[in-house]
Write an enzyme that holds these catalytic residues in place. Structure first.
Site, PDB file in Angstrom:
ATOM      1  N   HIS A 191      31.609  -9.179  -9.232  1.00  0.00           N
ATOM      2  CA  HIS A 191      30.432 -10.053  -9.251  1.00  0.00           C
ATOM      3  C   HIS A 191      30.712 -11.419  -8.635  1.00  0.00           C
ATOM      4  O   HIS A 191      31.799 -11.970  -8.746  1.00  0.00           O
ATOM      5  CB  HIS A 191      29.924 -10.226 -10.680  1.00  0.00           C
ATOM      6  CG  HIS A 191      30.940 -10.822 -11.620  1.00  0.00           C
ATOM      7  ND1 HIS A 191      31.099 -12.171 -11.798  1.00  0.00           N
ATOM      8  CD2 HIS A 191      31.858 -10.221 -12.426  1.00  0.00           C
ATOM      9  CE1 HIS A 191      32.047 -12.402 -12.682  1.00  0.00           C
ATOM     10  NE2 HIS A 191      32.539 -11.238 -13.080  1.00  0.00           N
ATOM     11  N   ASP A 192      29.707 -11.933  -7.950  1.00  0.00           N
ATOM     12  CA  ASP A 192      29.709 -13.305  -7.403  1.00  0.00           C
ATOM     13  C   ASP A 192      30.780 -13.527  -6.347  1.00  0.00           C
ATOM     14  O   ASP A 192      31.188 -14.668  -6.105  1.00  0.00           O
ATOM     15  CB  ASP A 192      29.870 -14.338  -8.538  1.00  0.00           C
ATOM     16  CG  ASP A 192      28.796 -14.190  -9.605  1.00  0.00           C
ATOM     17  OD1 ASP A 192      27.611 -14.374  -9.278  1.00  0.00           O
ATOM     18  OD2 ASP A 192      29.134 -13.863 -10.753  1.00  0.00           O
TER      19      ASP A 192
ATOM     20  N   GLY B 101      36.087 -11.411 -10.122  1.00  0.00           N
ATOM     21  CA  GLY B 101      34.853 -12.163  -9.920  1.00  0.00           C
ATOM     22  C   GLY B 101      35.068 -13.502  -9.247  1.00  0.00           C
ATOM     23  O   GLY B 101      36.133 -14.110  -9.339  1.00  0.00           O
TER      24      GLY B 101
END
Length: 263
Positions: free
Chosen positions: A125-126, A143
Site C-alpha cells: 500500500h501507498d 508500505g
C-alpha cells in the site's frame, strides 16, 4: 464498455460498473470488480483478480493468478476509499500482488510505465513505483516505499517501509534494505544491504558517457569511501554538483530524505 466489446472468457466474472476499453482480454476464471477501469489492449491471463477503485492504462499484460488492487495489508485500514493507479505497457508475471493505498498514507498506490514485475513480486500500500523498472522474482516492497526510474530489484530483495530507492539504483539478490538508497548506487547482500559501488554497467547501457559516470563515481567516493561525516560528504557533493547535473540530483535526493541514508 468503450468501443468494440472486449474479449471476456465465459467463465470470467466482470461486475457491473467495470469499464473495459476495446481490445481488453479477460481470461478464464478472472474476477474484475466494479470501479475498475482498464485501458485498450490490456490482457489478463487465467485466474486474475482485480479489485477497485483501480485505474489501469493501456497495453498492460497480467499473467495468471495476479491479485491486483486488493485491500492494503495494514491493520489501520478501515475500509476508506483508497486507490491503485497503473500506467501503460507494464508486465506483471504470475502471482504478482499489488495493493491499493490507505487513507493515512495518501490514499493511492501508483505504478508508472514500462515496468517488468516478475513472478511473486509484491507492491504494498501507498507505494510509488516509477518507470522502466525490473523487479525480479519475489522482490517485495513494504508500505510507503518510493522507487525511482530504471531501478532493478534482484530476486528476493526486500525494501523496508518508508524507504526510497533513487533512479538507476541496483539492489542485489537477497538484499534487505532498511534505509534510503541514492540514485546510481548498487547494493549487495550482507545482512541488511550495504552500498557496493555504483551501477556502472546499467548506466553505460542507458547512454551515460565516461564523464558522467566519472562524476558519479567521485560523488560515491565522497559519501562512502572517504571516511567523512555525512555533513562533510554533503559539502563535498555541493562542490562537485557545480559541474554535474547527476551529482546535483544525488545531493537533492540525500537532502530530502526522512530516513537515514544507507551507508
Amino acid at each position: 464498455m468503450d468501443g468494440a466489446a472486449p474479449g471476456i472468457h465465459p467463465s470470467a466474472v466482470v461486475e457491473p460498473g467495470a469499464r473495459l476499453a476495446r481490445g481488453v482480454q479477460v481470461g478464464a476464471f478472472c474476477h474484475v470488480a466494479g470501479d475498475v477501469e482498464v485501458g485498450e489492449g490490456t490482457t489478463f491471463g487465467p485466474h486474475c483478480s482485480v479489485k477497485g477503485p483501480t485505474r489501469i492504462g493501456r497495453d498492460n499484460t497480467f499473467h495468471g493468478h495476479c491479485a491486483i488492487g486488493g485491500d492494503p495489508q495494514d491493520k489501520k485500514f478501515a475500509g476508506e476509499r483508497a486507490e491503485l493507479e497503473i500506467g501503460d505497457r507494464n508486465t506483471f508475471r504470475e502471482f504478482t500482488t499489488v495493493n491499493r493505498g490507505t487513507g493515512g498514507g495518501g490514499g493511492i498506490t501508483r505504478i508508472g510505465h514500462d515496468n517488468w514485475l516478475l513472478a511473486y513480486t509484491h507492491v504494498a500500500h501507498d507505494c510509488f513505483v516509477g518507470s522502466h523498472c525490473v523487479f525480479s522474482n519475489n522482490a517485495t516492497l513494504a508500505g510507503h516505499v518510493t522507487i525511482g526510474d530504471h531501478v532493478i530489484l534482484s530476486g528476493f530483495a526486500g525494501i523496508h517501509q518508508f524507504c526510497r530507492i533513487g533512479d538507476h539504483a541496483f539492489i542485489g539478490m537477497g538484499a534487505f534494505v532498511n534505509g534510503d538508497v541514492p540514485p546510481f548506487v548498487m547494493v549487495a547482500q550482507e545482512g541488511y544491504g550495504r552500498p557496493r559501488g555504483i551501477n556502472s554497467e546499467g548506466l553505460k547501457r542507458r547512454g551515460f558517457d565516461s564523464e558522467r559516470i566519472g562524476a558519479i563515481k567521485r560523488a560515491y567516493r565522497a559519501i562512502y569511501m572517504a571516511g567523512a561525516s555525512l555533513d562533510d560528504a554533503r559539502a563535498k557533493l555541493a562542490a562537485l554538483a557545480d559541474e554535474s547535473d547527476d551529482v546535483r540530483a544525488l545531493l537533492a535526493f540525500i537532502e530530502s530524505g526522512d530516513r537515514p541514508l544507507l551507508r
